[in-house]
Write an enzyme that holds these catalytic residues in place. Structure first.
Site, PDB file in Angstrom:
ATOM      1  N   ALA A 240     -33.032   0.292 -46.919  1.00 32.82           N
ATOM      2  CA  ALA A 240     -34.250   0.298 -47.721  1.00 32.82           C
ATOM      3  C   ALA A 240     -33.844  -0.087 -49.141  1.00 32.82           C
ATOM      4  O   ALA A 240     -33.700   0.755 -50.027  1.00 32.82           O
ATOM      5  CB  ALA A 240     -34.900   1.666 -47.684  1.00 32.82           C
TER       6      ALA A 240
ATOM      7  N   TYR B  22     -38.276  -2.086 -50.333  1.00 35.49           N
ATOM      8  CA  TYR B  22     -38.381  -1.660 -48.936  1.00 35.49           C
ATOM      9  C   TYR B  22     -38.290  -0.148 -48.773  1.00 35.49           C
ATOM     10  O   TYR B  22     -38.485   0.371 -47.676  1.00 35.49           O
ATOM     11  CB  TYR B  22     -37.321  -2.363 -48.084  1.00 35.49           C
ATOM     12  CG  TYR B  22     -37.649  -3.806 -47.757  1.00 35.49           C
ATOM     13  CD1 TYR B  22     -37.811  -4.754 -48.760  1.00 35.49           C
ATOM     14  CD2 TYR B  22     -37.789  -4.232 -46.434  1.00 35.49           C
ATOM     15  CE1 TYR B  22     -38.094  -6.076 -48.462  1.00 35.49           C
ATOM     16  CE2 TYR B  22     -38.077  -5.552 -46.125  1.00 35.49           C
ATOM     17  CZ  TYR B  22     -38.226  -6.473 -47.142  1.00 35.49           C
ATOM     18  OH  TYR B  22     -38.500  -7.773 -46.832  1.00 35.49           O
TER      19      TYR B  22
ATOM     20  N   ASP C  48     -39.025  -2.312 -41.971  1.00 34.82           N
ATOM     21  CA  ASP C  48     -40.476  -2.568 -41.884  1.00 34.82           C
ATOM     22  C   ASP C  48     -40.976  -2.384 -40.462  1.00 34.82           C
ATOM     23  O   ASP C  48     -41.566  -3.283 -39.855  1.00 34.82           O
ATOM     24  CB  ASP C  48     -40.800  -3.975 -42.405  1.00 34.82           C
ATOM     25  CG  ASP C  48     -39.997  -5.069 -41.702  1.00 34.82           C
ATOM     26  OD1 ASP C  48     -38.934  -4.759 -41.116  1.00 34.82           O
ATOM     27  OD2 ASP C  48     -40.442  -6.228 -41.730  1.00 34.82           O
TER      28      ASP C  48
ATOM     29  N   GLU D  36     -29.655 -12.537 -37.858  1.00 34.04           N
ATOM     30  CA  GLU D  36     -30.151 -12.652 -36.474  1.00 34.04           C
ATOM     31  C   GLU D  36     -29.466 -13.804 -35.730  1.00 34.04           C
ATOM     32  O   GLU D  36     -29.201 -13.709 -34.527  1.00 34.04           O
ATOM     33  CB  GLU D  36     -31.667 -12.837 -36.484  1.00 34.04           C
ATOM     34  CG  GLU D  36     -32.304 -12.819 -35.111  1.00 34.04           C
ATOM     35  CD  GLU D  36     -33.825 -12.772 -35.207  1.00 34.04           C
ATOM     36  OE1 GLU D  36     -34.398 -11.658 -35.158  1.00 34.04           O
ATOM     37  OE2 GLU D  36     -34.454 -13.841 -35.360  1.00 34.04           O
TER      38      GLU D  36
HETATM   39  N1  UDP Z   1     -34.202  -5.501 -46.655  1.00 41.09           N
HETATM   40  C1  UDP Z   1     -34.285  -4.602 -47.702  1.00 41.09           C
HETATM   41  N2  UDP Z   1     -34.680  -5.034 -48.938  1.00 41.09           N
HETATM   42  C2  UDP Z   1     -34.996  -6.329 -49.185  1.00 41.09           C
HETATM   43  C3  UDP Z   1     -34.919  -7.244 -48.114  1.00 41.09           C
HETATM   44  C4  UDP Z   1     -34.536  -6.795 -46.849  1.00 41.09           C
HETATM   45  O1  UDP Z   1     -34.014  -3.417 -47.531  1.00 41.09           O
HETATM   46  O2  UDP Z   1     -35.347  -6.653 -50.331  1.00 41.09           O
HETATM   47  C5  UDP Z   1     -33.728  -5.028 -45.347  1.00 41.09           C
HETATM   48  C6  UDP Z   1     -34.790  -4.188 -44.657  1.00 41.09           C
HETATM   49  O3  UDP Z   1     -34.158  -3.222 -43.861  1.00 41.09           O
HETATM   50  C7  UDP Z   1     -35.494  -5.234 -43.827  1.00 41.09           C
HETATM   51  C8  UDP Z   1     -34.326  -6.087 -43.371  1.00 41.09           C
HETATM   52  O4  UDP Z   1     -33.454  -6.136 -44.493  1.00 41.09           O
HETATM   53  O5  UDP Z   1     -36.249  -4.680 -42.774  1.00 41.09           O
HETATM   54  C9  UDP Z   1     -34.676  -7.500 -42.904  1.00 41.09           C
HETATM   55  O6  UDP Z   1     -35.581  -8.112 -43.775  1.00 41.09           O
HETATM   56  P1  UDP Z   1     -37.108  -8.365 -43.345  1.00 41.09           P
HETATM   57  O7  UDP Z   1     -37.601  -7.194 -42.579  1.00 41.09           O
HETATM   58  O8  UDP Z   1     -37.878  -8.749 -44.572  1.00 41.09           O
HETATM   59  O9  UDP Z   1     -36.956  -9.627 -42.371  1.00 41.09           O
HETATM   60  P2  UDP Z   1     -38.030 -10.038 -41.236  1.00 41.09           P
HETATM   61  O10 UDP Z   1     -38.028  -8.938 -40.217  1.00 41.09           O
HETATM   62  O11 UDP Z   1     -39.360 -10.174 -41.910  1.00 41.09           O
HETATM   63  O12 UDP Z   1     -37.480 -11.332 -40.713  1.00 41.09           O
HETATM   64 MN    MN Z   2     -38.249  -6.855 -40.548  1.00 39.25          MN
END
Ligand code: UDP
Ligand code: MN
Length: 297
Positions: free
Chosen positions: A66, A70, A157, A247
């Site tokens: 987090a 986040y 998220d 990923e």
């Molecule tokens: N994350 C975070 N702060 C940020 C960006 C990302 O803590 O400013 C972490 C958070 O756990 C997040 C994960 O990195 O869930 C992956 O990023 P995100 O969920 O935005 O990617 P998506 O699932 O939308 O591809």
């Molecule tokens: Mn995510």
């Protein structure tokens, strides 16, 4: 490997006999070609699994990052985890954050602990996301190995909407991405540039795994995260970044180090209205967010 070594003996239990001639699901694949279970609702009996894992006094760590804004996801994530995640088992939540002061107070059930781990943040959200691999690797070696048996590593998220229990645990597991579980190889959004360490040829790949939830034993997660971090660094030296960041490296890892269990998209769903014929339980779902408002903030 504790799965093989530990002696588990069960008490008398009453349940419906498994029927060799009548598989519980015929609409989905229940086992990979390398004989790893694919976990769908209806394919397991949680009472048997709970009895086995309780005997082993299994300890489970949930890691989540987090960073920056986040932190706002911690309340919904952890409150729903208290309702649905590994209920009745010993759980340690590990929240990696740069905003410890903003961490909400969460009431935890017996046998459950929360630890806030202060870590540096990165400027670009892509780096925040990718560096999770390095930090999970480092903490696995210096801390998690002494405190838990398994790790479940998730995005911030997200929230739990139904039970997620010990049926997911195995040496190393990945999860079918909600958007690609029915897709062909060429549709998988794998890295297609040969210059990247995450490169996967279009005629390879088993599944497209989500970067939002994976795990395994601490040792299994250590190997996985170490690999992904190294491949990311190699790309960085060559001035290339894989298309879907961590990923993509994760998918490369699972191509040549097959997971010992695969979670269905029930464990990485979206709160679409209604229940589908394939997805019977929306166990772990993403929270729709405004990316421009929350990233890099
Ligand atoms: N994350 C975070 N702060 C940020 C960006 C990302 O803590 O400013 C972490 C958070 O756990 C997040 C994960 O990195 O869930 C992956 O990023 P995100 O969920 O935005 O990617 P998506 O699932 O939308 O591809
Ligand atoms: Mn995510």
């Amino acid at each position: 490997r504790m799965e093989l070594l530990e002696d588990v003996s069960l008490k008398r239990m009453l349940y419906e006999k498994p029927d060799t001639l009548k598989p519980p699901r015929t609409d989905v694949l229940l086992v990979t070609p390398w004989l790893a279970p694919i976990v769908w609702d209806g394919s397991f009996n949680i009472d048997i699994l709970n009895a086995q894992f309780h005997q082993r006094h299994v300890r489970i760590g949930l890691t989540v990052f987090a960073i920056k804004k986040y932190i706002v996801f911690m309340k919904p994530l952890l409150e729903t985890a208290e309702k649905f995640f590994m209920v009745g088992h010993k759980v340690n939540y590990y929240v990696f954050t740069d905003r410890a002061k903003e961490m909400p107070n969460i009431t935890l059930a017996n046998g459950r602990q929360l630890e806030v781990l202060e870590v540096p943040s990165y400027k670009r959200w892509q780096d925040v996301s990718m560096r999770r691999m390095e930090m999970i690797r480092d903490y696995s070696q210096k801390k998690f190995i002494n405190e838990v048996d398994y790790l479940v590593c998730v995005d911030a998220d997200m929230k739990f909407m139904d039970e997620v229990g010990v049926e997911i645990l195995s040496d190393v597991f990945g999860t079918l991405h909600r958007a690609f579980y029915g897709a062909s190889r060429t549709q998988f959004p794998n890295e297609r540039r040969k210059a990247s360490a995450a490169y996967i040829p279009p005629d390879e790949g088993d599944f497209y795994y989500s970067g939002s939830i994976f795990g395994g034993t601490v040792e299994g997660v250590h190997k996985l995260t170490n690999f992904c971090h190294h491949e990311m660094l190699t790309d960085k030296e060559n001035n290339i970044e894989a298309i879907w960041h961590d990923e993509s490296y994760l998918n490369k890892y699972f191509l040549y180090h097959k997971p010992t269990k695969v979670l269905s998209a029930e464990y990485h769903w979206e709160n679409y209205p209604g229940v589908g014929t394939i997805i019977k339980k929306k166990r772990f779902v993403l929270i729709r967010k405004n990316d421009t408002a929350i990233r890099n903030k």
